[in-house]
Design an enzyme around this catalytic site. Structure first.
Site, PDB file in Angstrom:
ATOM      1  N   GLU A  44     -17.153   0.511 -24.130  1.00  0.00           N
ATOM      2  CA  GLU A  44     -18.517   0.015 -23.615  1.00  0.00           C
ATOM      3  C   GLU A  44     -18.985   0.719 -22.655  1.00  0.00           C
ATOM      4  O   GLU A  44     -18.407   1.408 -21.486  1.00  0.00           O
ATOM      5  CB  GLU A  44     -18.148  -1.351 -23.077  1.00  0.00           C
ATOM      6  CG  GLU A  44     -19.254  -2.251 -22.515  1.00  0.00           C
ATOM      7  CD  GLU A  44     -19.024  -3.461 -21.795  1.00  0.00           C
ATOM      8  OE1 GLU A  44     -19.857  -4.348 -21.628  1.00  0.00           O
ATOM      9  OE2 GLU A  44     -17.630  -3.828 -21.787  1.00  0.00           O
ATOM     10  N   LYS A 113     -25.714  -6.753 -25.525  1.00  0.00           N
ATOM     11  CA  LYS A 113     -24.272  -7.645 -25.174  1.00  0.00           C
ATOM     12  C   LYS A 113     -25.127  -9.062 -24.989  1.00  0.00           C
ATOM     13  O   LYS A 113     -26.029  -9.167 -24.310  1.00  0.00           O
ATOM     14  CB  LYS A 113     -23.541  -7.262 -24.140  1.00  0.00           C
ATOM     15  CG  LYS A 113     -22.332  -8.060 -23.859  1.00  0.00           C
ATOM     16  CD  LYS A 113     -21.488  -7.238 -22.731  1.00  0.00           C
ATOM     17  CE  LYS A 113     -20.399  -7.914 -22.367  1.00  0.00           C
ATOM     18  NZ  LYS A 113     -19.577  -7.142 -21.386  1.00  0.00           N
ATOM     19  N   CYS A 176     -16.987  -6.420 -25.986  1.00  0.00           N
ATOM     20  CA  CYS A 176     -16.109  -6.927 -24.943  1.00  0.00           C
ATOM     21  C   CYS A 176     -15.918  -8.496 -24.515  1.00  0.00           C
ATOM     22  O   CYS A 176     -15.362  -9.021 -25.421  1.00  0.00           O
ATOM     23  CB  CYS A 176     -16.638  -6.333 -23.539  1.00  0.00           C
ATOM     24  SG  CYS A 176     -15.286  -6.133 -22.175  1.00  0.00           S
ATOM     25  N   PRO A 356       2.232   8.062   5.563  1.00  0.00           N
ATOM     26  CA  PRO A 356       2.925   7.715   6.767  1.00  0.00           C
ATOM     27  C   PRO A 356       4.342   6.767   5.930  1.00  0.00           C
ATOM     28  O   PRO A 356       4.060   5.886   5.500  1.00  0.00           O
ATOM     29  CB  PRO A 356       2.234   6.900   7.535  1.00  0.00           C
ATOM     30  CG  PRO A 356       0.938   7.333   7.173  1.00  0.00           C
ATOM     31  CD  PRO A 356       0.701   7.403   5.507  1.00  0.00           C
ATOM     32  N   LEU A 357       5.491   7.651   6.124  1.00  0.00           N
ATOM     33  CA  LEU A 357       6.464   6.907   5.301  1.00  0.00           C
ATOM     34  C   LEU A 357       7.686   6.268   6.477  1.00  0.00           C
ATOM     35  O   LEU A 357       8.208   7.057   7.379  1.00  0.00           O
ATOM     36  CB  LEU A 357       7.312   8.072   4.583  1.00  0.00           C
ATOM     37  CG  LEU A 357       8.514   7.452   3.873  1.00  0.00           C
ATOM     38  CD1 LEU A 357       8.067   6.096   2.897  1.00  0.00           C
ATOM     39  CD2 LEU A 357       9.156   8.649   2.968  1.00  0.00           C
ATOM     40  N   SER A 358       7.559   4.934   6.673  1.00  0.00           N
ATOM     41  CA  SER A 358       8.097   4.219   7.576  1.00  0.00           C
ATOM     42  C   SER A 358       9.693   3.687   7.091  1.00  0.00           C
ATOM     43  O   SER A 358      10.531   3.342   7.954  1.00  0.00           O
ATOM     44  CB  SER A 358       7.329   2.956   8.055  1.00  0.00           C
ATOM     45  OG  SER A 358       7.523   2.023   7.147  1.00  0.00           O
ATOM     46  N   GLY A 359      10.265   4.170   5.720  1.00  0.00           N
ATOM     47  CA  GLY A 359      11.251   3.393   5.337  1.00  0.00           C
ATOM     48  C   GLY A 359      11.179   1.876   5.037  1.00  0.00           C
ATOM     49  O   GLY A 359      12.399   1.499   4.581  1.00  0.00           O
ATOM     50  N   ASP A 362       7.067  -1.326   1.470  1.00  0.00           N
ATOM     51  CA  ASP A 362       5.591  -1.047   1.378  1.00  0.00           C
ATOM     52  C   ASP A 362       5.510   0.469   1.229  1.00  0.00           C
ATOM     53  O   ASP A 362       5.143   0.929   0.193  1.00  0.00           O
ATOM     54  CB  ASP A 362       4.607  -1.680   2.312  1.00  0.00           C
ATOM     55  CG  ASP A 362       4.608  -3.286   2.438  1.00  0.00           C
ATOM     56  OD1 ASP A 362       5.044  -3.889   1.565  1.00  0.00           O
ATOM     57  OD2 ASP A 362       4.458  -3.709   3.568  1.00  0.00           O
ATOM     58  N   SER A 363       5.667   1.128   2.158  1.00  0.00           N
ATOM     59  CA  SER A 363       5.527   2.546   2.110  1.00  0.00           C
ATOM     60  C   SER A 363       6.464   3.437   1.305  1.00  0.00           C
ATOM     61  O   SER A 363       6.295   4.243   0.348  1.00  0.00           O
ATOM     62  CB  SER A 363       5.643   3.448   3.500  1.00  0.00           C
ATOM     63  OG  SER A 363       6.981   3.137   4.080  1.00  0.00           O
TER      64      SER A 363
END
Length: 703
Positions: A44, A113, A176, A356-359, A362-363
Site C-alpha cells: 500500500e 480504498k 489492507c 546508559p547501561l545501569s545493569g 530495562d537498559s
C-alpha cells in the site's frame, strides 16, 4: 489447467524518499519477471511510502507520485506483467489512497480504498477520503494529468470499485483494512467470478498480529475460494512503527508462499504457481457459493483482451501448501526491535548507538536488542545481502576491503555503553552486571562516577540559597530526596548526550551516536520517570513493552542470543534506582503485574476509574477486599494524572504493543492537566465500596 504464476513482495520503503522507493519497486518487478510471474503486487502506498502522514496533504507529494508512475510506465517495467502500484490520487476535491493497476505501459484501472484504517497508529481519515460510490455497476472515468496523458497516449482510466476481466480469469483488489471490515469486498467479488485477489497492505508489527492477519486471509479463501495475494511493507519507513512483511499467497485456505517477517532486506519476494481450475472446482463443490452467485449484486468489470495464464506444461510445477510457524512473543520483541533499530541507524546518518547501561532489566534489554541487531547484520552479510553489507561497512567505517564477519567485533565499532554510578544510590551489583553484559556483547564500555558533577551542582545550589539538600536516609525530607535523585538522572542525560556528540570526534569518526532510551511502558504509564532525565534519548526500542514482557524476553535472550549474564539481571526484583513518586500521597506500591492490568483496562477496554474498579472487583476479589481494590485504582489514576505531563515528552518509541503504549503522539490522546483528585469518580467508587460492605464472601465466590 490454467497455470498462473504470481509474485507478491515486501518492500522496505522510506517515506518521501522517492529515489529509494523506486529502486525497490523496480528491483521487485525485475525479480518477479525473472521468476516468470504474470502478476506483481506491491504494498500500500509504496511509491510515496505509507508513513508520509501530513506530507500526503502536500500537492508536491501527489505530483511526485505521478512522476514516478510515469517513469515506470514509459519504460518496459510493465511489459507482459500486471502490476499494482500504491499511491495517493486526487480526484476533484477528494484525496484517495489508491491501487493503480497497470499492464503493457497503460493504466488499466484505479481502485480507491473504501474502508480506511483509523485508530492506534493509523489516521488515514486525516489524509484520505473513503470511496463511497454506492453504484457498483458503474465505474467513473478519471481524467489523467496532462503530462501523464501525453506520455501514455491515454486520456482517461476507469476509477472506482470493480475488477479486471481478462480472457482467462478475473482479478480484483482489496486494500489492507478492507479485509478486516465487517463486509469485506472479497466475498462480493468472488460471487462475481473474481479468482485472484490482490491485497496491498501497510500492516505494522504488533505482538500476535501476524497470526490474526494470516487467519483472516485463510478464512477469506476457505469461505469464498480463490487465490489471495497479500503484500506488506517491511522495515521502518521513518517513524515509530515497524512493518513486518509476511507477504503471502494463499489458495483455497492453503498457504503456498510466504515472505520473511523480520528481515533486513529491502526487497523480499514471494512467488507461487497455481492452477486456477482448483478455484473453479472449490466453488463448484460449495452449493452456498453457487446459490448466492445466482442472485449476486453486479460489480463493474474492466474487460482486457489479454491472457495471464499458461496451459499445462510438465516443467511448470505447482506450489505446495506450507506449514507456517510464527515467532513466539519473546523472539518477536527481540527481532522486531532489532530490525527497527537497524533501519533507524542506517538511515539517520549516525555512526552508532550510545546507551546508559545501569545493569537493570530495562537498559539490559535494550543492550541485548542491540546485540541481536549486530547478530542479524552479520548473518545477512553471510547470506549475501549486498545492501546490508554496504550499510554495515559505512556505519562501522571498515576500510581496505574489510567486511563485518563477527557480531561482537561489529558491536565494538558501533555500540557504546556507559555506567554512570554514584556513591549514594548505586549498588555494586549493578556495576558488575552492566560490565559483564557489555563484555558478552562486546560493546565499548565506560564506567564513570558522577559524584563530582553532583557535588558541583549542589555547591552551586548552596551558593544560591545557602542550603544543602540531604537524602532521606540522612535526615532529609521527601522533597529533598526526590530532588537529589532527579539531579542525578538529569546529569546522566547531559553526560550521555555529550559523549554521543564528542566520542566520534575522539575516535576520528564522522557523524554522531544516537542515544538510546530504556524507559519501559509501565514507567511511562505510572510516571515513574524523571522528566528530561536518563529516560530521555533519541529513540527507545522498548517504550511500548511492559516489565513482564521484558523479563520474558531476557529469559529468551539468555538461551538464544548467548548472553548468560542476563539470567541474573532478570532475577532482580527492581531497577537499580529506587521506585519513587513525586507526591507523598502516592504511597501504595504498584507491581509490574498490576501496572500491566491497569494499562490494558485503560487503553484496550477504555475504562475510567469506576469501570476499572468494577472489573477489578471480579478479577481480584478473591484476594483483595473492595476497599483495597478501590485504594489501588485511586492510586493508579492519581499517579497517572499527576505525571501525565511527562508523556508529552517521552522519547519516540518503537510501537510493538498498543495496549501498553503511553506515547502521547497520536497513540494516547488525552489531556495533560487533570484534577488529580478525581472527586466525582472517586466518590462513586466510595459509594460502591459502601454497597459492597459485607459482600466480600459473595464477591470471592463470583471470582
Amino acid at each position: 489447467m490454467r497455470l498462473l504464476k504470481v509474485a507478491t513482495c515486501s518492500l522496505n520503503q522510506w517515506a518521501m524518499d522517492f529515489d529509494s522507493n523506486m529502486n525497490n519497486i523496480k528491483k521487485s518487478i525485475s525479480m518477479a519477471k525473472a521468476a516468470g510471474a504474470a502478476i506483481r503486487l506491491g504494498p500500500e502506498l509504496e511509491i510515496t511510502g505509507y508513513g508520509c502522514e501530513d506530507h500526503f496533504l502536500e500537492l508536491d507529494t501527489i505530483n511526485h507520485a505521478w512522476e514516478c508512475l510515469r517513469e515506470l510506465l514509459v519504460g518496459d517495467w510493465t511489459d507482459g506483467i500486471l502490476c499494482s502500484f500504491g499511491m495517493p490520487v486526487v480526484k476533484g476535491s477528494e484525496r484517495y489512497n489508491c491501487q493503480v493497476l497497470c499492464l503493457n505501459r497503460k493504466i488499466v484501472m484505479i481502485r480507491p480504498k473504501m474502508w480506511l484504517a483509523n485508530g492506534g497508529s493509523c489516521a488515514e481519515l486525516r489524509w484520505f477520503t473513503a470511496w463511497k460510490q454506492k453504484d457498483p455497476t458503474r465505474l467513473d472515468q478519471f481524467l489523467l494529468p496532462s503530462d501523464i496523458s501525453q506520455a501514455l497516449s491515454q486520456t482517461t482510466v476507469p476509477f472506482g470499485y470493480g475488477y479486471i476481466q481478462f480472457l482467462d480469469t478475473a482479478v480484483g483488489a482489496e486494500v489492507c483494512m478492507e479485509l478486516f471490515s465487517p463486509v469485506s469486498p472479497h466475498a462480493e467479488l468472488a460471487l462475481n467470478g473474481v479468482e485472484v485477489f490482490m491485497n496491498a497492505s501497510g500492516s505494522i508489527h504488533l505482538l500476535g498480529k501476524a497470526n490474526r492477519r494470516l487467519a483472516a486471509i485463510i478464512g477469506a479463501t476457505i469461505k469464498c475460494g480463490g487465490v489471495y495475494m497479500y503484500s506488506n511493507h517491511l522495515g521502518c519507513d521513518g517513524g515509530r512503527i515497524y512493518y513486518d512483511g509476511c507477504s503471502c499467497i494463499v489458495v483455497n485456505g492453503d498457504v503456498v508462499a510466504q515472505g520473511s517477517q523480520f528481515s533486513l532486506k529491502d526487497v523480499d519476494l514471494a512467488v507461487a504457481q497455481v492452477d486456477l481450475d482448483v478455484v473453479t472446482s472449490f466453488r463448484d463443490g460449495n452449493s452456498s457459493i453457487r446459490e448466492q452467485a445466482s442472485c449476486k449484486s453486479i460489480v463493474s468489470a474492466v474487460n482486457i483482451p489479454y491472457k495471464l495464464c499458461q496451459s499445462f506444461k510438465l516443467r511448470n510445477s505447482l506450489s505446495s501448501p506450507l506449514k507456517i510457524e510464527f515467532h513466539c512473543h519473546e523472539e518477536a520483541i527481540g527481532l522486531g526491535a532489532a530490525c527497527w533499530l537497524w533501519n533507524q541507524l542506517r538511515r539517520s546518518g549516525a555512526s552508532g548507538f550510545l546507551l546508559p547501561l545501569s545493569g537493570c532489566v530495562d537498559s539490559s534489554s535494550v543492550a541485548a536488542i542491540v546485540g541481536c541487531m549486530c547478530q542479524l547484520v552479520v548473518k545477512e552479510i553471510a547470506n549475501g545481502d549486498e545492501q546490508v553489507k554496504n550499510d554495515a561497512i559505512r556505519i562501522g567505517h571498515y576500510t581496505d576491503g574489510q567486511v563485518p564477519r563477527d557480531s561482537k567485533e561489529f558491536a565494538k565499532r558501533i555500540f557504546y555503553t556507559i555506567f554512570m554510578g554514584s556513591q549514594d544510590s548505586t549498588p555494586d551489583d549493578t556495576r558488575r552486571r552492566s560490565r559483564e553484559l557489555a563484555e558478552e556483547i562486546e560493546s565499548w564500555h565506560f564506567d564513570v562516577s558522577i559524584d563530582g558533577v553532583v557535588f558541583a551542582m549542589l555547591s552551586l545550589f548552596h551558593i544560591l540559597t545557602g542550603k544543602r539538600p540531604r537524602y532521606q536516609v540522612n535526615g532529609g525530607s521527601n522533597v529533598e530526596n526526590l530532588a537529589l535523585q532527579n539531579i542525578q538522572a538529569r546529569i546522566r542525560m547531559v553526560l550521555a548526550y555529550m559523549l554521543a556528540s564528542l566520542l566520534p570526534w575522539v575516535h576520528n569518526k564522522p557523524g554522531f551516536y544516537l542515544v538510546l532510551s530504556s524507559s519501559n511502558a509501565d514507567e511511562g504509564l505510572s510516571g515513574n520517570v524523571t522528566k528530561y532525565g536518563c529516560s530521555s534519548g533519541d529513540i527507545n526500542p522498548i517504550g511500548s513493552i511492559n516489565k513482564q514482557d521484558l523479563r520474558a524476553f531476557l529469559r529468551w535472550a539468555v538461551v538464544h542470543l548467548g548472553y548468560s549474564s542476563l539470567a541474573e539481571v532478570e532475577a532482580t526484583l527492581s531497577n537499580a534506582e529506587p521506585v519513587t513518586n513525586d507526591h507523598d500521597e502516592l504511597h501504595i506500591e504498584m507491581t509490574d503485574e498490576e501496572l500491566s492490568v491497569y494499562g490494558k483496562l485503560r487503553r484496550i477496554s477504555r475504562y475510567g476509574p469506576v469501570s476499572m474498579f468494577k472489573n477489578l472487583c471480579y478479577e481480584w476479589g478473591s484476594k483483595l477486599t473492595p476497599a483495597k481494590i478501590a485504594d489501588k485504582v485511586k492510586c493508579f489514576f492519581k499517579s497517572y494524572s499527576i505525571n501525565r505531563h511527562k508523556m508529552t515528552v517521552l522519547t519516540p518509541s518503537y510501537l510493538m504493543k498498543v495496549s501498553s503504549s503511553a506515547d502521547d503522539n497520536r497513540l494516547d490522546l488525552r489531556q495533560f492537566l487533570y484534577n488529580s483528585k478525581w472527586p466525582y469518580q472517586f466518590r462513586k467508587i466510595d459509594e460502591l465500596v459502601q454497597q459492597f460492605s459485607g459482600d466480600e464472601e459473595a464477591l470471592a465466590e463470583c471470582t
